[in-house]
Each structure stands twice: as structure tokens, then as C-alpha cells.
Write an enzyme that holds these catalytic residues in place. Sequence first.
Site, PDB file in Angstrom:
ATOM      1  CB  SER A   1      26.373  39.887  32.285  1.00  0.00           C
ATOM      2  OG  SER A   1      26.053  40.776  32.808  1.00  0.00           O
TER       3      SER A   1
ATOM      4  CG  HIS B   1      23.651  38.810  29.036  1.00  0.00           C
ATOM      5  ND1 HIS B   1      22.767  37.891  28.670  1.00  0.00           N
ATOM      6  CD2 HIS B   1      23.149  39.413  30.445  1.00  0.00           C
ATOM      7  CE1 HIS B   1      21.606  37.604  29.368  1.00  0.00           C
ATOM      8  NE2 HIS B   1      22.044  38.734  30.212  1.00  0.00           N
TER       9      HIS B   1
ATOM     10  CG  ASP C   1      22.181  41.743  32.922  1.00  0.00           C
ATOM     11  OD1 ASP C   1      21.590  40.225  32.215  1.00  0.00           O
ATOM     12  OD2 ASP C   1      23.491  41.645  33.051  1.00  0.00           O
TER      13      ASP C   1
ATOM     14  CG  MET D   1      18.073  44.605  35.881  1.00  0.00           C
ATOM     15  SD  MET D   1      19.151  44.434  37.237  1.00  0.00           S
ATOM     16  CE  MET D   1      20.179  42.634  36.603  1.00  0.00           C
TER      17      MET D   1
ATOM     18  CG  HIS E   1      18.006  38.982  30.791  1.00  0.00           C
ATOM     19  ND1 HIS E   1      19.592  38.365  31.468  1.00  0.00           N
ATOM     20  CD2 HIS E   1      16.978  38.495  31.448  1.00  0.00           C
ATOM     21  CE1 HIS E   1      18.338  37.643  33.242  1.00  0.00           C
ATOM     22  NE2 HIS E   1      16.809  37.786  32.292  1.00  0.00           N
TER      23      HIS E   1
ATOM     24  CG  MET F   1      16.187  40.314  34.442  1.00  0.00           C
ATOM     25  SD  MET F   1      17.692  40.648  35.353  1.00  0.00           S
ATOM     26  CE  MET F   1      18.459  41.673  33.488  1.00  0.00           C
TER      27      MET F   1
ATOM     28  CG  MET G   1      17.418  33.712  35.184  1.00  0.00           C
ATOM     29  SD  MET G   1      18.706  35.246  34.679  1.00  0.00           S
ATOM     30  CE  MET G   1      19.145  35.765  36.233  1.00  0.00           C
TER      31      MET G   1
ATOM     32  N   GLY H   1      19.471  39.515  39.478  1.00  0.00           N
ATOM     33  CA  GLY H   1      19.015  41.195  39.956  1.00  0.00           C
ATOM     34  C   GLY H   1      19.877  41.626  40.176  1.00  0.00           C
ATOM     35  CG  PHE H   2      22.321  42.200  42.895  1.00  0.00           C
ATOM     36  CD1 PHE H   2      21.830  43.548  43.471  1.00  0.00           C
ATOM     37  CD2 PHE H   2      20.663  42.243  44.015  1.00  0.00           C
ATOM     38  CE1 PHE H   2      20.822  43.738  43.534  1.00  0.00           C
ATOM     39  CE2 PHE H   2      19.873  42.033  44.186  1.00  0.00           C
ATOM     40  CZ  PHE H   2      19.908  44.052  44.623  1.00  0.00           C
TER      41      PHE H   2
ATOM     42  N   GLY I   1      27.180  38.316  40.556  1.00  0.00           N
ATOM     43  CA  GLY I   1      28.356  37.885  41.846  1.00  0.00           C
ATOM     44  C   GLY I   1      27.962  37.121  42.627  1.00  0.00           C
TER      45      GLY I   1
ATOM     46  CG  ASP J   1      22.229  35.498  33.130  1.00  0.00           C
ATOM     47  OD1 ASP J   1      23.238  35.559  33.792  1.00  0.00           O
ATOM     48  OD2 ASP J   1      21.415  36.461  32.418  1.00  0.00           O
ATOM     49  N   GLY J   2      23.793  33.131  35.426  1.00  0.00           N
ATOM     50  CA  GLY J   2      23.954  33.944  37.245  1.00  0.00           C
ATOM     51  C   GLY J   2      24.677  32.023  37.837  1.00  0.00           C
ATOM     52  N   GLY J   3      26.290  32.871  38.045  1.00  0.00           N
ATOM     53  CA  GLY J   3      26.865  32.387  38.765  1.00  0.00           C
ATOM     54  C   GLY J   3      27.853  31.731  38.118  1.00  0.00           C
TER      55      GLY J   3
ATOM     56  N   GLY K   1      29.236  37.308  34.450  1.00  0.00           N
ATOM     57  CA  GLY K   1      29.642  38.650  34.787  1.00  0.00           C
ATOM     58  C   GLY K   1      30.760  38.590  35.422  1.00  0.00           C
TER      59      GLY K   1
HETATM   60  C1  DX5 Z   1      21.795  38.219  37.075  1.00  0.00           C
HETATM   61  C2  DX5 Z   1      22.117  38.950  35.706  1.00  0.00           C
HETATM   62  C3  DX5 Z   1      22.840  38.064  35.126  1.00  0.00           C
HETATM   63  C4  DX5 Z   1      23.555  39.093  35.989  1.00  0.00           C
HETATM   64  C5  DX5 Z   1      24.854  37.603  35.843  1.00  0.00           C
HETATM   65  O1  DX5 Z   1      20.526  39.038  37.503  1.00  0.00           O
HETATM   66  O2  DX5 Z   1      20.715  38.200  34.776  1.00  0.00           O
HETATM   67  O3  DX5 Z   1      23.753  38.812  33.819  1.00  0.00           O
HETATM   68  O4  DX5 Z   1      24.601  39.604  35.554  1.00  0.00           O
HETATM   69  O5  DX5 Z   1      26.718  37.778  36.364  1.00  0.00           O
HETATM   70  P1  DX5 Z   1      27.513  36.498  37.707  1.00  0.00           P
HETATM   71  O6  DX5 Z   1      27.525  35.775  36.049  1.00  0.00           O
HETATM   72  O7  DX5 Z   1      28.412  37.752  37.983  1.00  0.00           O
HETATM   73  O8  DX5 Z   1      26.236  35.402  38.411  1.00  0.00           O
HETATM   74 ZN    ZN Z   2      21.273  38.493  32.331  1.00  0.00          ZN
END
Ligand code: DX5
Ligand code: ZN
Length: 217
Positions: free
Chosen positions: A8, A32, A34, A36, A65, A67, A136, A141-142, A144, A174-176, A196
Site C-alpha cells: 500500500s 494497492h 488507498d 479516502m 481500494h 474508501m 479489513m 483510514g490509516f 500502521g 488489509d491492515g496490520g 503498508g
Molecule cells: C487502511 C488501508 C490499508 C493500509 C495498510 O485504511 O486500507 O491499505 O494502508 O497499511 P498497514 O499495512 O500499515 O496496516
Molecule cells: Zn487498503
Amino acid sequence: MEMKIYPSILAADFSNLGNDIKNVENNIDGIHLDIMDGLFVPNISFGTPIIESVRKITNKYLDAHLMIVDPDRYLEDYARMGVNGITVHYEAVTHLHRTINKIKELGCDAGISLNPHTPVFLLEEILPFVDRVLIMSVNPGFTGQKFIPEILNKIMKLKKIIDDRNLNVVIEVDGGVGLKNIKELYMSGAREFVVGAGIFHQENPSNAAKKLKEVVK
Ligand code: DX5
Ligand code: ZN
């Protein structure tokens, strides 16, 4: 299906984006994006100019993606810019069947994303029409954020539904996502991994991407 890694770029350095992408390109399967809007999620990321720039510098699969609320307004724009897959949020769309069909008519793979609280059984009727479900594993949204471990069970549930009905739907997460959970996520049924911070915030992003692939091999 083999596993795929999609970094990402939300976690990349935007003042050095071209180099960040080129640096990892050999060890990844796509990028990817993102997107938003500050309404569907409490953050605004990037839009058209960045996507166009990314498309210019790489031939890799672009996984958008969205959002954003009412994503139908922008599907044609994203397809025109050359993204390969478009994923909308279940929670952001009213006429999901129409939206999914539109994405496919535009020549893109169609995905649905579920926020952590949205149960997989809600996909029962739409599942045969989609190419991927993006689960998810953080609240979007973010970059990390901390992986929500209960999501493993949700992925297993979805995998069972897909297999029982013999459907051709890929599970993306997706996420963490990172070295400490990618194997478990793979075992649960996920095959596409958005990463990410686990890539771009590492000392050697290219190596980090390579290692993620090796863990699952
Ligand atoms: C979160 C995004 C993710 C995010 C992943 O809202 O959809 O794609 O950037 O980042 P990490 O892998 O750092 O959680
Ligand atoms: Zn994403």
C-alpha cells in the site's frame, strides 16, 4: 492460487514515490491504492494525479481500494486511468449489484470490502458476482494500525462459504499484515495481502516484501 503481495503506497514516502515503487517492484505482484475521501473514513489520502503518475511508472496490477461514499461517481475515472481492480465498501454502496456489474463492464476485477464489524454472511447473494472480497483487519483510514486477531476466524468463515459453493472468489486481507501474521492468514484462506508499514516502514522494503513471500512458500 499462489499468494500475492500488494504494497500500500499510503505508507510510502510521497516525495519519493517513484523510487519507492521501483525499489520493491521485483518482489511484489501489484500496487494497492488507498483512496479516502475524509467522509467514509476519517482521513483524506490521494486521488487522480497520484494514480495517473503511478500508472505511468509501472505495469504492475493496480488494486484500487475505494474508501469513499457513493463510489459509483468515480468508477469510470478509475477505469480510464488504468487501474486493474476496483474494490468498493459494502458499507458505502446502496445498489451493490449494479455497482459490481458496472466495474466489470469497465473491464476491471470487482471487489467488495468489509469493515471489521460487517459479517461475511451479508455477502450471500452478491458473492457469485465478485472477483475478490477484501477483509479489513483494521478500521480503515490509516496505515500502521494493529491487526485485529479475531479477523482470522472471519476469513475462515468466508473461505468455507466460498468453497462450499464452489465459487471463484479470492480473499484479500488489509491492515496490520506483516511477517508475524501472514502465514496464519494464508492458512485461514487469504491469498492476496495488502502490506503498508510492513514493507515501506522497514529498513529494506524490497527485502521485507521478499521475506513475506518466503514465509508462505
Ligand atoms: C487502511 C488501508 C490499508 C493500509 C495498510 O485504511 O486500507 O491499505 O494502508 O497499511 P498497514 O499495512 O500499515 O496496516
Ligand atoms: Zn487498503
